[in-house]
Design a protein around this motif. Structure first.
Motif, PDB file in Angstrom:
ATOM      1  N   ASP A   1       0.808  -1.212   0.000  1.00 21.45           N
ATOM      2  CA  ASP A   1       0.000   0.000   0.000  1.00 21.45           C
ATOM      3  C   ASP A   1       0.842   1.262   0.000  1.00 21.45           C
ATOM      4  O   ASP A   1       0.322   2.377   0.012  1.00 21.45           O
ATOM      5  N   GLU A   2       2.162   1.110  -0.025  1.00 26.73           N
ATOM      6  CA  GLU A   2       3.060   2.267  -0.119  1.00 26.73           C
ATOM      7  C   GLU A   2       3.717   2.364  -1.499  1.00 26.73           C
ATOM      8  O   GLU A   2       4.635   3.142  -1.703  1.00 26.73           O
ATOM      9  N   PHE A   3       3.254   1.566  -2.424  1.00 28.16           N
ATOM     10  CA  PHE A   3       3.843   1.526  -3.766  1.00 28.16           C
ATOM     11  C   PHE A   3       3.036   2.375  -4.732  1.00 28.16           C
ATOM     12  O   PHE A   3       1.807   2.312  -4.780  1.00 28.16           O
ATOM     13  N   ALA A   4       3.731   3.208  -5.482  1.00 35.72           N
ATOM     14  CA  ALA A   4       3.108   3.962  -6.568  1.00 35.72           C
ATOM     15  C   ALA A   4       4.112   4.081  -7.705  1.00 35.72           C
ATOM     16  O   ALA A   4       5.327   4.014  -7.496  1.00 35.72           O
ATOM     17  N   TRP A   5       3.603   4.323  -8.907  1.00 35.29           N
ATOM     18  CA  TRP A   5       4.422   4.185 -10.102  1.00 35.29           C
ATOM     19  C   TRP A   5       3.838   5.106 -11.164  1.00 35.29           C
ATOM     20  O   TRP A   5       2.638   5.052 -11.439  1.00 35.29           O
ATOM     21  N   VAL A   6       4.665   5.974 -11.735  1.00 35.96           N
ATOM     22  CA  VAL A   6       4.200   6.918 -12.755  1.00 35.96           C
ATOM     23  C   VAL A   6       4.988   6.675 -14.040  1.00 35.96           C
ATOM     24  O   VAL A   6       6.218   6.667 -14.031  1.00 35.96           O
ATOM     25  N   ILE A   7       4.278   6.483 -15.151  1.00 29.14           N
ATOM     26  CA  ILE A   7       4.909   6.132 -16.425  1.00 29.14           C
ATOM     27  C   ILE A   7       4.522   7.165 -17.471  1.00 29.14           C
ATOM     28  O   ILE A   7       3.340   7.272 -17.828  1.00 29.14           O
ATOM     29  N   PRO A   8       5.456   7.944 -17.985  1.00 30.29           N
ATOM     30  CA  PRO A   8       5.143   8.897 -19.057  1.00 30.29           C
ATOM     31  C   PRO A   8       5.105   8.202 -20.413  1.00 30.29           C
ATOM     32  O   PRO A   8       5.953   7.355 -20.711  1.00 30.29           O
ATOM     33  N   VAL A   9       4.131   8.546 -21.233  1.00 29.85           N
ATOM     34  CA  VAL A   9       4.031   7.993 -22.588  1.00 29.85           C
ATOM     35  C   VAL A   9       3.693   9.118 -23.561  1.00 29.85           C
ATOM     36  O   VAL A   9       3.038  10.100 -23.185  1.00 29.85           O
ATOM     37  N   PRO A  10       4.142   9.037 -24.815  1.00 35.03           N
ATOM     38  CA  PRO A  10       4.012  10.156 -25.752  1.00 35.03           C
ATOM     39  C   PRO A  10       2.624  10.328 -26.349  1.00 35.03           C
ATOM     40  O   PRO A  10       2.357  11.362 -26.975  1.00 35.03           O
ATOM     41  N   ASN A  11       1.751   9.343 -26.221  1.00 34.13           N
ATOM     42  CA  ASN A  11       0.393   9.460 -26.739  1.00 34.13           C
ATOM     43  C   ASN A  11      -0.559   8.717 -25.809  1.00 34.13           C
ATOM     44  O   ASN A  11      -0.131   7.942 -24.943  1.00 34.13           O
ATOM     45  N   TYR A  12      -1.852   8.954 -26.006  1.00 35.93           N
ATOM     46  CA  TYR A  12      -2.842   8.361 -25.111  1.00 35.93           C
ATOM     47  C   TYR A  12      -2.764   6.837 -25.178  1.00 35.93           C
ATOM     48  O   TYR A  12      -2.815   6.252 -26.269  1.00 35.93           O
ATOM     49  N   PRO A  13      -2.666   6.174 -24.017  1.00 39.15           N
ATOM     50  CA  PRO A  13      -2.474   4.717 -24.027  1.00 39.15           C
ATOM     51  C   PRO A  13      -3.743   3.926 -23.755  1.00 39.15           C
ATOM     52  O   PRO A  13      -4.664   4.395 -23.088  1.00 39.15           O
ATOM     53  N   ASP A  14      -3.763   2.714 -24.262  1.00 35.78           N
ATOM     54  CA  ASP A  14      -4.680   1.697 -23.780  1.00 35.78           C
ATOM     55  C   ASP A  14      -3.955   0.955 -22.662  1.00 35.78           C
ATOM     56  O   ASP A  14      -2.772   0.633 -22.795  1.00 35.78           O
ATOM     57  N   VAL A  15      -4.638   0.685 -21.563  1.00 34.14           N
ATOM     58  CA  VAL A  15      -3.997   0.098 -20.389  1.00 34.14           C
ATOM     59  C   VAL A  15      -4.650  -1.233 -20.044  1.00 34.14           C
ATOM     60  O   VAL A  15      -5.877  -1.348 -20.015  1.00 34.14           O
ATOM     61  N   ASP A  16      -3.824  -2.219 -19.776  1.00 32.85           N
ATOM     62  CA  ASP A  16      -4.309  -3.534 -19.397  1.00 32.85           C
ATOM     63  C   ASP A  16      -3.201  -4.217 -18.597  1.00 32.85           C
ATOM     64  O   ASP A  16      -2.152  -3.611 -18.324  1.00 32.85           O
ATOM     65  N   VAL A  17      -3.407  -5.450 -18.227  1.00 36.07           N
ATOM     66  CA  VAL A  17      -2.349  -6.246 -17.605  1.00 36.07           C
ATOM     67  C   VAL A  17      -1.984  -7.387 -18.539  1.00 36.07           C
ATOM     68  O   VAL A  17      -2.719  -7.713 -19.471  1.00 36.07           O
ATOM     69  N   ALA A  18      -0.819  -7.963 -18.299  1.00 38.46           N
ATOM     70  CA  ALA A  18      -0.331  -9.054 -19.141  1.00 38.46           C
ATOM     71  C   ALA A  18       0.003 -10.256 -18.270  1.00 38.46           C
ATOM     72  O   ALA A  18       0.047 -10.167 -17.040  1.00 38.46           O
ATOM     73  N   GLU A  19       0.292 -11.346 -18.912  1.00 39.44           N
ATOM     74  CA  GLU A  19       0.568 -12.604 -18.233  1.00 39.44           C
ATOM     75  C   GLU A  19       2.016 -12.630 -17.720  1.00 39.44           C
ATOM     76  O   GLU A  19       2.962 -12.476 -18.494  1.00 39.44           O
TER      77      GLU A  19
ATOM     78  N   PHE B   1       0.477  10.718 -18.540  1.00 41.62           N
ATOM     79  CA  PHE B   1       1.128  10.080 -17.405  1.00 41.62           C
ATOM     80  C   PHE B   1       0.187   9.008 -16.849  1.00 41.62           C
ATOM     81  O   PHE B   1      -0.954   9.309 -16.488  1.00 41.62           O
ATOM     82  N   VAL B   2       0.694   7.796 -16.811  1.00 44.47           N
ATOM     83  CA  VAL B   2      -0.090   6.686 -16.280  1.00 44.47           C
ATOM     84  C   VAL B   2       0.336   6.477 -14.828  1.00 44.47           C
ATOM     85  O   VAL B   2       1.433   5.989 -14.555  1.00 44.47           O
ATOM     86  N   ALA B   3      -0.520   6.907 -13.894  1.00 43.93           N
ATOM     87  CA  ALA B   3      -0.238   6.765 -12.467  1.00 43.93           C
ATOM     88  C   ALA B   3      -0.827   5.451 -11.975  1.00 43.93           C
ATOM     89  O   ALA B   3      -1.992   5.146 -12.240  1.00 43.93           O
TER      90      ALA B   3
END
Length: 387
Positions: free
Chosen positions: A65-83, A170-172
């Motif tokens: 619960d203390e983990f956070a992560w910010v990822i900059p990307v150059p265009n609007y992203p589709d977000v999902d999880v992978a295997e 920015f994907v937070a």
């Protein structure tokens, strides 16, 4: 006679130097789990027709619960999880090991005008917000107010994205309060998958400098050609032994794999086959695997470009550019620095000459010692019988 043969075998085993076991035609993995659990950051990048899919996973040691992560990307992203098994399959497919350290790559989790909240969602174990901002101050205020702790020292980094032409997103990301976060410390939790338009193959590394003094980065890149980093020096490893005998330098990427693979050959790698079959056209691709240990002071976003020989000076024409020769410590004006008859790029130990004399002496000494030992054993047996 059996005693003599056993003695001969023992002598041969004692005289043969201990060397790493090597796989025929590839790199031998002493610890296959290392590519799965060890790297602090690892990613799979698929790039085709100006569209990038980035499957990204980080390690974090601490409370979920203390983990956070910010990822900059150059265009609007589709977000999902992978295997997560994708990384296990790639580790087995490429079979290589190089020795580097590790690090942590998340931020510890702790409103404002100028921030556009495009979307908030729960994806797998993550709470995700897709944001854009007109100022770094506004973005940092929003992140901290919403549980995505971001250090104020990162204001300059955010400014560098805001100031660029075109809108950056920015994907937070943080762990959902109700999610099971096992695997976060080992880097085996579900990877985050982002897909976005991009004019170049892009890997966001600079923002990691806010949370780590040094970070091991492992990248698998699928594209139509072998790729190399623009911002960092690199060295292509062409034999299994080179990963053991060439001392790795910091802030350098080592290319452990850069060959064409065919979709039809991946039947044993179910998740990888499915990923490539559904994400890319065609049935053959180049897979570049690269690894580097990068210091925070030298962390920048990475652009990956096709490898083209004519772009790099190769004074001796042996296949290693002058820059690669400098990293390996070999002579850029000599195709065979140690003079052992093996060209530097394919020499397991390009700075240590292999002496044919040692092999010849082995074939002289072993029979002599064996014959002497056999004679001594026979005489001893006759002497014992006479008594």
């Amino acid at each position: 006679m059996k005693i003599c043969l056993a003695a001969a075998l023992a002598i041969v085993l004692l005289l043969i130097p201990a060397t790493p076991a090597l796989a025929d035609g590839g790199f031998f993995v002493l610890d296959p789990s290392r590519d799965i659990y060890q790297p602090a950051q690892k990613a799979i990048i698929l790039y085709e027709n100006n569209r990038e899919t980035l499957i990204l996973q980080v390690k974090y040691e601490g409370d979920a619960d203390e983990f956070a992560w910010v990822i900059p990307v150059p265009n609007y992203p589709d977000v999902d999880v992978a295997e997560p098994e994708l990384f296990r399959e790639l580790a087995e497919l490429t079979e290589v090991e190089v020795h580097f350290g590790g690090c942590g790559c998340g931020f510890l989790a702790g409103p404002g005008a100028g921030v556009e909240v495009w979307e908030e969602m729960v994806v797998g174990p993550y709470d995700v917000a897709i944001l854009s901002a007109s100022s770094s101050e506004a973005l940092i205020d929003w992140l901290n107010a919403n549980g995505y702790f971001f250090p104020e020292e990162g204001e300059g980094i955010i400014d560098s994205y805001v100031a660029q032409s075109g809108e950056w997103y920015f994907v937070a990301t943080k762990i959902n309060a109700e999610a099971e976060a096992t695997g976060l410390a080992e880097g085996t939790i579900q990877p985050l998958r982002l897909s976005f338009d991009s004019d170049e193959i892009f890997y966001p590394l600079r923002i990691t400098s806010l949370s780590s003094d040094r970070c091991e980065v492992l990248l698998y890149v699928f594209a139509d050609q072998k790729v190399v980093p623009v911002e960092y020096q690199y060295l292509s490893l062409n034999t299994p032994e080179q990963v053991y005998y060439l001392d790795p330098e910091e802030d350098v990427f080592y290319l452990e794999h850069g060959e064409q693979i065919f979709l039809g050959d991946l039947g044993l790698y179910y998740h990888l086959y499915e990923l490539l079959d559904t994400s890319l056209w065609g049935n053959q691709y180049y897979l570049t695997k690269m690894r580097g240990e990068i210091n925070a002071d030298n962390m920048v976003d990475i652009e990956l470009i096709p490898y083209e020989e004519e772009r790099y000076l190769d004074s001796d024409g042996d296949g290693w550019s002058d820059g690669e020769e400098a990293i390996a410590g070999t002579d850029p004006n000599e195709v065979d620095t140690d003079g052992d008859g093996i060209m530097d790029p394919v020499d397991p130990r390009p700075l240590k000459r292999r002496s044919p004399l040692s092999c010849g002496l082995l074939f002289i000494i072993v029979p002599s010692l064996t014959a002497g030992l056999c004679i001594w054993l026979i005489r001893r047996r006759k002497s014992a019988a006479g008594n």
